[in-house]
Enzyme design. Structure first.
Site, PDB file in Angstrom:
ATOM      1  N   HIS A 229       5.490  -3.273  -1.351  1.00  0.00           N
ATOM      2  CA  HIS A 229       5.642  -2.032  -2.122  1.00  0.00           C
ATOM      3  C   HIS A 229       5.932  -2.279  -3.591  1.00  0.00           C
ATOM      4  O   HIS A 229       5.610  -1.445  -4.433  1.00  0.00           O
ATOM      5  CB  HIS A 229       6.710  -1.151  -1.481  1.00  0.00           C
ATOM      6  N   CYS A 549      -6.034   5.011   3.064  1.00  0.00           N
ATOM      7  CA  CYS A 549      -5.181   5.081   1.871  1.00  0.00           C
ATOM      8  C   CYS A 549      -4.410   3.791   1.625  1.00  0.00           C
ATOM      9  O   CYS A 549      -3.596   3.714   0.714  1.00  0.00           O
ATOM     10  CB  CYS A 549      -4.216   6.254   1.952  1.00  0.00           C
TER      11      CYS A 549
HETATM   12  C1  PEP Z   1      -0.126   1.522   4.427  1.00  0.00           C
HETATM   13  O1  PEP Z   1       0.669   1.005   5.210  1.00  0.00           O
HETATM   14  O2  PEP Z   1      -1.301   1.127   4.276  1.00  0.00           O
HETATM   15  C2  PEP Z   1       0.308   2.651   3.590  1.00  0.00           C
HETATM   16  C3  PEP Z   1      -0.550   3.303   2.849  1.00  0.00           C
HETATM   17  O3  PEP Z   1       1.633   2.946   3.587  1.00  0.00           O
HETATM   18  P1  PEP Z   1       2.720   2.112   2.765  1.00  0.00           P
HETATM   19  O4  PEP Z   1       1.985   1.136   1.901  1.00  0.00           O
HETATM   20  O5  PEP Z   1       3.512   3.074   1.967  1.00  0.00           O
HETATM   21  O6  PEP Z   1       3.521   1.475   3.828  1.00  0.00           O
END
Ligand code: PEP
Ligand code: MG
Length: 621
Positions: A229, A549
């Site tokens: 993240h 996404c």
């Molecule tokens: C994912 O896991 O691909 C996602 C879009 O959620 P995050 O990156 O916030 O965990």
């Protein structure tokens, strides 16, 4: 002293990074280091080595009944500190031999202090006898030992300040423990000059969220992986970044020039004139490229054979909204609501949340906003939830497999209901969808739906203005279980959003933010591709919309593959939207389908990568 042997007296050349640096050695003329390219772009600027703000500890008394709990908190902080230092030690191999010889004993000494040492014995005694919190006990004991050593150092000039340095190291390990105990934000960026390159051992997502992109030109860290993240936030902010750079902090001084190349994944410290002029050319070429891509904004997102593809933006921080508008995205495909909860002491109220969501919905002026309810857990630590007692204080040994996403929300219905109410109120201002993170069981969808309806009924009773039909409630497909059960989950969910970041992590059992195994984290692994395919066909079996996404959606090299798998809706960071649009506009669905059919027969991610490369070279974009 129990934590002897010490390093060679006088051998450590302390850096301007200050006492927080465990790795200090002399500056080399030019150093070129390699890491993981996390956000494209090139930055040149003076190094700002983030000094971790000295943790502020106010003396805190406890009850006798809390002694055991404080001891457990201390144990967790010791474990965490040991892990951090072991990681630093495991990277020493990349440093010049001379530096290794200087630094290894220092790290060993730190680690010894975290074993059965005078420091920890003293801390435990203070907790039990003086009834103070673990952080109070650590600060007081470290200061007491340091004071004894400093007094001794007044009489021992002959030892070259040996005891004074020991005193500083005791304080340093105390600070590390306190930071891990309080989980206070590690960073203070206040001293960074305009255009600085920020360099740190590691950055947490909540630290990254505090970076001002107008001030910080580039970022490089020793820790971190490409789809963690922190990397996602840096991309959201559009800051050229390289993460997971071993040896980065060695001998580094604030103020020396650094070049961060987030395209190839290099960091050059103290660049010579040739490197510097090369970097300047790269900065200019990147800016030209960006300008060229920005012209795509008004063009349709449609393939050469006329198939429309929806390109939406992911939103992490409100600061990104203008970038979303400039990108040409036709909506928000993933609003990560964690930003609302980070870097604050209290959980945001329904009104506060409703205001924030409404602001985004109104700004998007009729384009759909998909709001994901809080995805706490994994690396996304949120202090306010700990303070409010909504999540456990203890460091989870396996946070990605623990109380995350929907699991936490179903355990904390008040938190969940407050957020749903805020989203429903914002939905009055424009089209919204509600997205549930980390679903693994159909029962979770059913339970969430029941709560959702209950919240809507309650709001109507309160006289709140809501849309006539409730916004669709969908799920992230980001666990292998959800992908494997997509055909049955599609009967309950109103849409799917494929989270390739977590899907890849869980399918391959590779931590997405962990540099040590980053080469194994590969969304082109056939296992991941099969899970995506299953998800798409599961969605089709119930005719529900499906989008992607995760970070895979933002990589234009992978666009043809995702189109060939059947995806027609992508959500990416705003700066990737034009690049993906370029890829869409340069290909046909029939070519993509041929590519995908070939790719799905491959057994090795490298073969998949080669096939994509060949396809990329042969197509028009
Ligand atoms: C994912 O896991 O691909 C996602 C879009 O959620 P995050 O990156 O916030 O965990
Ligand atoms: Mg996820």
């Amino acid at each position: 002293m129990p934590w002897r042997p010490w390093w060679k007296p006088g051998s450590m050349n302390r850096t301007d990074g200050g006492p927080s640096s465990p790795l200090g050695c002399s500056l080399l003329p030019e150093r070129r280091l390699f890491g993981i390219a996390a956000c494209a772009g090139v930055a040149i600027g003076p190094v700002f080595r983030t000094t971790e703000a000295p943790p502020q500890v106010t003396r805190h008394k406890i009850h006798a009944s809390d002694i055991q709990a404080e001891g457990a908190r201390l144990d967790a902080a010791v474990l965490q500190s040991r892990k951090q230092l072991m990681k630093l030690r495991s990277r020493l191999a990349v440093l010049p031999e001379e530096s290794q010889g200087e630094i290894a004993p220092l790290l060993d000494a730190y680690l010894q202090m975290l074993g059965p040492s005078r420091l920890l014995r003293g801390v435990r005694t203070r907790i039990a006898d003086r009834l103070v919190s673990a952080e109070t006990a650590v600060m007081e004991e470290a200061n007491a030992i340091a004071a004894t050593l400093t007094a001794a150092s007044d009489d021992e000039h002959a030892a070259g300040g040996h005891a004074a340095r020991q005193a500083e190291e005791v304080r340093e390990i105390g600070r590390r423990l306190v930071r891990n105990l309080t989980r206070a934000p590690f960073r203070s960026f206040a001293g960074a000059v305009q255009g600085a390159v920020l360099i740190a051992e590691s950055l947490r997502p909540s630290d990254a969220a505090l970076i001002d992109p107008a001030r910080i030109a580039g970022v490089a860290t020793e820790e971190g992986g490409t789809d963690g993240h922190t990397a996602i936030l840096l991309r959201a902010l559009g800051i050229p970044s390289v993460l997971g750079v071993p040896g980065l902090l060695s001998g580094l001084r604030t103020g020396v020039t650094a070049v961060v190349d987030g395209v190839v994944g290099t960091v050059i410290l103290n660049p010579d004139s040739t490197s510097l002029s090369g970097a300047r050319r790269a900065v200019a070429s990147f800016a030209r490229d960006r300008q060229r891509l920005s012209r795509l904004r008004r063009l349709e997102s449609v393939t050469l054979d006329g198939v429309a593809v929806s390109l939406q933006a992911n939103l992490e921080l409100p600061i990104e909204l203008p970038m979303v508008a400039q990108s040409g995205a036709n909506g928000i495909g993933l609003l990560r609501s964690e930003f609302l909860f980070m870097n604050r002491d209290t959980v945001p109220t329904e009104d506060e949340q409703a205001r924030s969501y409404r602001n985004v919905v109104e700004t998007m002026a009729g384009d759909t906003v998909t709001i994901r309810v809080l995805d706490w857990g994994g690396e996304k630590e949120i202090e306010a939830l700990v303070t409010a007692g909504m999540v456990p204080e203890l460091i989870d040994s396996n946070p990605a497999l623990g109380l995350r996403g929907i699991r936490l929300l179903l355990r904390q219905p008040e938190l969940f209901e407050t957020q749903l109410a805020a989203i429903l109120r914002a939905a009055h201002a424009g089209p919204v969808r509600v997205l549930l993170p980390m679903v693994t069981n159909v029962a979770e969808i059913r339970a969430a739906k029941a709560i959702y309806r209950r919240v809507a009924d309650r709001l109507r009773e309160r006289g709140a203005a809501l849309p006539a039909t409730l916004p669709p409630l969908g799920i992230m497909v980001e666990t292998p279980a959800a992908a494997l059960c997509a055909d049955v989950f599609a009967a309950e969910a109103e849409f799917f959003a494929i989270g390739t970041n977590d899907l890849c992590m869980y399918a391959l059992a590779v931590d997405r933010g962990e540099v040590e195994v980053s080469e194994l984290y590969d969304p082109l692994h056939p296992g991941v591709l099969r899970l995506i395919r299953m998800t798409i066909s599961g969605a089709a079996s119930h005719r529900i919309p499906v989008s992607v996404c995760g970070e895979m959606a933002a990589n234009p090299d992978m666009t043809p593959l995702l189109l060939g798998l059947g995806l027609r809706s992508f959500s990416t960071n705003a700066s990737a939207v034009p690049r993906v649009k370029q890829a869409v506009r340069g290909t046909t669905i029939s070519d993509c389908e041929r590519l995908t059919a070939h790719v799905l027969q491959q057994s090795d991610p490298e073969q998949v990568r080669d096939a994509l490369k060949v396809f990329g070279h042969s197509s028009a974009y």
